[in-house]
Design a protein around this motif. Structure first.
Motif, mmCIF file in Angstrom:
data_model
loop_
_atom_site.group_PDB
_atom_site.id
_atom_site.type_symbol
_atom_site.label_atom_id
_atom_site.label_comp_id
_atom_site.label_asym_id
_atom_site.label_seq_id
_atom_site.Cartn_x
_atom_site.Cartn_y
_atom_site.Cartn_z
ATOM 1 N N VAL A 77 0.841 -1.206 0.000
ATOM 2 C CA VAL A 77 0.000 0.000 0.000
ATOM 3 C C VAL A 77 0.871 1.250 0.000
ATOM 4 O O VAL A 77 0.638 2.196 -0.771
ATOM 5 N N PHE A 78 1.903 1.271 0.837
ATOM 6 C CA PHE A 78 2.772 2.440 0.940
ATOM 7 C C PHE A 78 3.492 2.726 -0.371
ATOM 8 O O PHE A 78 3.443 3.841 -0.893
ATOM 9 N N ILE A 79 4.164 1.703 -0.913
ATOM 10 C CA ILE A 79 4.917 1.950 -2.151
ATOM 11 C C ILE A 79 3.976 2.134 -3.340
ATOM 12 O O ILE A 79 4.300 2.870 -4.268
ATOM 13 N N GLY A 80 2.799 1.510 -3.285
ATOM 14 C CA GLY A 80 1.810 1.735 -4.338
ATOM 15 C C GLY A 80 1.343 3.178 -4.366
ATOM 16 O O GLY A 80 1.201 3.784 -5.441
ATOM 17 N N ASP A 81 1.113 3.741 -3.185
ATOM 18 C CA ASP A 81 0.687 5.138 -3.105
ATOM 19 C C ASP A 81 1.781 6.075 -3.627
ATOM 20 O O ASP A 81 1.501 6.987 -4.407
ATOM 21 N N LEU A 82 3.032 5.824 -3.218
ATOM 22 C CA LEU A 82 4.123 6.677 -3.690
ATOM 23 C C LEU A 82 4.322 6.551 -5.200
ATOM 24 O O LEU A 82 4.602 7.542 -5.880
ATOM 25 N N ALA A 83 4.169 5.340 -5.727
ATOM 26 C CA ALA A 83 4.307 5.141 -7.177
ATOM 27 C C ALA A 83 3.209 5.884 -7.934
ATOM 28 O O ALA A 83 3.477 6.512 -8.974
ATOM 29 N N MET A 84 1.997 5.807 -7.436
ATOM 30 C CA MET A 84 0.887 6.539 -8.080
ATOM 31 C C MET A 84 1.159 8.045 -8.064
ATOM 32 O O MET A 84 0.916 8.728 -9.052
ATOM 33 N N GLU A 86 4.076 9.452 -7.990
ATOM 34 C CA GLU A 86 5.215 9.713 -8.885
ATOM 35 C C GLU A 86 4.783 9.761 -10.345
ATOM 36 O O GLU A 86 5.190 10.641 -11.088
ATOM 37 N N TRP A 87 3.979 8.796 -10.761
ATOM 38 C CA TRP A 87 3.687 8.671 -12.194
ATOM 39 C C TRP A 87 2.323 9.195 -12.619
ATOM 40 O O TRP A 87 2.144 9.555 -13.775
ATOM 41 N N LEU A 88 1.351 9.251 -11.714
ATOM 42 C CA LEU A 88 0.021 9.721 -12.087
ATOM 43 C C LEU A 88 -0.375 11.038 -11.424
ATOM 44 O O LEU A 88 -1.406 11.599 -11.747
ATOM 45 N N GLY A 89 0.445 11.490 -10.483
ATOM 46 C CA GLY A 89 0.175 12.773 -9.849
ATOM 47 C C GLY A 89 -0.875 12.745 -8.756
ATOM 48 O O GLY A 89 -1.238 13.782 -8.228
#
Length: 143
Positions: A77-84, A86-89
């Motif tokens: 959940v944590f890294i998924g949120d940061l990835a979103m 980063e790439w989707l704003g």
């Protein structure tokens, strides 16, 4: 396939995915100028992935299985949120990063609980066996 085997395979898979994501994020962060989220993803994934691997290979028992599950889900959940971000704003959902962070802390504290209560399962047996002195060898560890 038994529930135990399925859980073990899922834990190993989570460890592998977290490790791969961590390496990929570290590589991407090294090429970007503003890669704060990628660096955080790399740090979190590369610290929790090996912990999941250790729990999958040596940790047995219900408490350590719960710890691994909480740690794996919190990390995802944590890294998924940061990835979103980063790439989707935008984030995964409101409060996802704090929720994932609290879950990761909870997973680590559940490992502490397993150690304190003596419910570390096979991991506890491995430590006990490795602490026993070999024949003819003086014992230097804690008793």
């Amino acid at each position: 396939m038994s529930e135990r085997v399925w859980a073990w395979r899922a834990m190993l898979a989570a460890a592998g995915v977290h490790g791969a994501v961590g390496v990929a994020a570290a590589a991407a962060a090294s090429h970007g100028e503003n890669a704060r989220n990628l660096a955080a993803i790399a740090a979190i994934a590369l610290s929790n992935g090996p912990a999941l691997l250790a729990l999958a290979l040596a940790g047995r028992g219900r408490v350590l299985s719960v710890a691994a599950t909480i740690l794996a889900i919190g990390t995802a959940v944590f890294i998924g949120d940061l990835a979103m971000r980063e790439w989707l704003g935008q984030g995964l959902f409101p409060g996802a990063a704090p929720l994932g962070g609290v879950a990761m802390i909870g997973g680590w504290l559940t490992i502490v609980l397993a150690a304190v209560t003596g419910r570390a399962g096979r991991l506890q047996n491995l430590v006990k066996v490795s602490a026993e002195p070999k024949a003819g060898m003086p014992h230097s560890g804690p008793r």
